[in-house]
Enzyme design. Sequence first.
Site, PDB file in Angstrom:
ATOM      1  N   ALA A   1       0.848  -1.198   0.000  1.00 19.40           N
ATOM      2  CA  ALA A   1       0.000   0.000   0.000  1.00 19.40           C
ATOM      3  C   ALA A   1       0.884   1.249   0.000  1.00 19.40           C
ATOM      4  CB  ALA A   1      -0.924   0.015   1.204  1.00 19.40           C
ATOM      5  N   PHE A   2       0.257   2.396  -0.296  1.00 17.59           N
ATOM      6  CA  PHE A   2       1.040   3.636  -0.415  1.00 17.59           C
ATOM      7  C   PHE A   2       1.729   4.035   0.876  1.00 17.59           C
ATOM      8  CE2 PHE A   2      -1.381   7.183   1.586  1.00 17.59           C
ATOM      9  CZ  PHE A   2      -2.547   6.527   1.941  1.00 17.59           C
ATOM     10  N   LYS A   3       1.265   3.476   1.981  1.00 14.56           N
ATOM     11  CA  LYS A   3       1.852   3.834   3.282  1.00 14.56           C
ATOM     12  C   LYS A   3       3.336   3.512   3.352  1.00 14.56           C
ATOM     13  CE  LYS A   3      -2.356   4.531   4.769  1.00 14.56           C
ATOM     14  NZ  LYS A   3      -2.908   5.708   5.374  1.00 14.56           N
ATOM     15  N   ASP A   4       3.755   2.479   2.589  1.00 15.88           N
ATOM     16  CA  ASP A   4       5.178   2.104   2.627  1.00 15.88           C
ATOM     17  C   ASP A   4       6.080   3.247   2.165  1.00 15.88           C
ATOM     18  OD1 ASP A   4       4.921  -0.613   3.490  1.00 15.88           O
ATOM     19  OD2 ASP A   4       4.315  -1.182   1.466  1.00 15.88           O
TER      20      ASP A   4
ATOM     21  N   LEU B   1       6.409   5.254   5.298  1.00 10.95           N
ATOM     22  CA  LEU B   1       6.825   4.592   6.543  1.00 10.95           C
ATOM     23  C   LEU B   1       8.180   3.912   6.446  1.00 10.95           C
ATOM     24  CD1 LEU B   1       3.279   3.712   7.661  1.00 10.95           C
ATOM     25  CD2 LEU B   1       4.989   4.800   9.115  1.00 10.95           C
TER      26      LEU B   1
END
Length: 473
Positions: A110-113, A116
Site C-alpha cells: 500500500a502507499f503507506k510504505d 513509513l
Amino acid sequence: MKYISTRGQAPSLDFEGVTLAGLAADGGLYVPEAWPQFTRDEIAAMAGLPYAELAARIMTPFVGESLTPQRLRELTAQAYGRFAHAAVTPLRQLDERHWVLELFHGPTLAFKDVALQMLGLLFEEFLARRDDHLTIVGATSGDTGSAAIDAVAGRAKVDIFMLHPHGRVSDVQRRQMTTVIAPNVTNIAIDGSFDDAQAMVKRMFNDKAMTDRFGIAAVNSINWARLMSQVVYYFAAALQLGAPAREVAFAVPTGNFGDVFAGYVAAKMGLPVKRLIVATNINDILHRALSTGDYSAGTVTPTAAPSMDIQVSSNFERLLFDACGRDGAALSAQMAQFDATKDLQLTNAQREAMAALFTSARCEPAQMAQTMRWAYEACGEVLDPHTAIGLYAARAQAGELPADVPVVTLATAHPAKFVDAVERATGVRPPLPARVGDLFEREERCEHLPGTYEAVAAYVADHATPKTGAKEA
Ligand SMILES: Cc1ncc(COP(=O)(O)O)c(C=O)c1O
Ligand SMILES: N[C@@H](CCOP(=O)(O)O)C(=O)O
C-alpha cells in the site's frame, strides 16, 4: 526549517523534534512555518532523476539542519531500495486522459510504505543520537498498521502498539499485522471504529501521566515526516507528464486527508497542480465539507474500501489552518467546537480558499464496483476498491478540466489486499505477490480489548518501556 502547531500554542520544533513528537502539546498538528518553494527551473531540472534522488531533493528544505545532504541521500536510497519496481511509484496509462500512479510496490502493498519505510529509518537515525526509547502508539484502518510494523519490527529502542478496529480490516491487512511476531510489536484489536482508535491515540498524546512516563511517538499521518515523504510522488508523476510546462490533476482516494494534503503541499512548493479531486466512499465527511462547507461527523459505516471508513479526518485540520490565514487562535476555537459537538461549519473564507484547488466526489458501492469492472474490461487493469473510488471521481470530474490536463489517480493499494471485493466486481482473484510470502500459513498474535481509552492506556502502561529517567507510576 521550523515547525509550528496549527493551534498556535505549542513550542516550535525542528525536523528532528517534529519527527519524534507526533501531536503538538496544544493538541494541534505541526506544519512548516512557511512552505518552501522551488522555481520553475529547479523543478525542470528534477526531470529524469531516480526516485531516491528526487526524494532527497524534495525533502531537503523540510529536513533543514537535522540531516546532512549526504546522510539524507543515504536514507532515501535505503528506504526506496526495498521497493519491487525500479521506478518505485510507476505511472500507467489507462486511456488518453487517465493515468494511475501505482503506490503499492513496497513491502506491505500500500502507499503507506512510501512514507513509513523512510520514517522507520528516521526514527532509528534520531534515536541513535540520544539515550532514549520511543513508544509508538498508532491507529489503523488496515494499511498504516502493516506498513508501520514492517518499518520498525525488530528495531532497538522502539516499541509499537497498533490499534485496529476488530473485524473491520481485510484478512490480508489483518494478517500482515498480526503475523509479525517480534518482541517490540503488539497488535490490539479494539471494539469500535477506526475513528475510535484514532481518538484514543490522540488522547494519549494529551495524557500527561502517559507522556511523562513514555516517549510517545506517532506513525500516523499526524506525524509531519509521513506527509513530507508523500509529496515526492506527486512531483515524480507530474514531471513524467510534462511538468513544469504542463499542469496535471490528481484524484486521491481519501480518508484521513494525509495523501491529498501532500498533493496540496506539492502545489504550494510550485508544482503546477491544476486540481486535487478528493474521492470518498459513503463515509463522506470530506466530500460534504468541500462541496457544502459541512464538516460534521456521523457514525462510520463499514464498506468494501475499509481503509477509507473514516469520519474524523485528522489532516483536514492542516488545510483548515492555511485556509483561515494561519490564525492558530481561530482554528483552536473551531477545533474545540468540533471536538465537543462533532460539528464544524467552514467559514466562507475557508471554503473559497479550498475551492481554488480542491473538488470532491462521493462514490457509492455500486459505482465503485462498476469502475473496477470498467478498468478491467476496457483497460485490462485490476484495481483495488480504494483506487476504484479515486478513478470514479477522476472520471466524474475530468470534464470540468481543460482537455489537455492529464488526470492521475493515486493507486493506493494492491488489489490482492482486498481480493474478495475485487473478485465480486471483476471475477478476477489477484494473487498475492511473492514478496508477501506465506501470509496465510503464519501464526497470528493479537490482543483484543474493549473500545475504551482506559483499557488501552492501562495495557500500554503495563507493557511499554518507560523513557530514560522516567519515574515509576
Ligand atoms: C488503500 C488506502 N487508500 C486510501 C486511503 C486514504 O488515505 P488518507 O488517509 O491519506 O486520506 C487509505 C488510508 O489512509 C488507504 O489505506
Ligand atoms: N487508512 C489508514 C488510516 C490511518 O491513516 P494515517 O494515514 O493517518 O496513518 C490506514 O490504513 O490505517
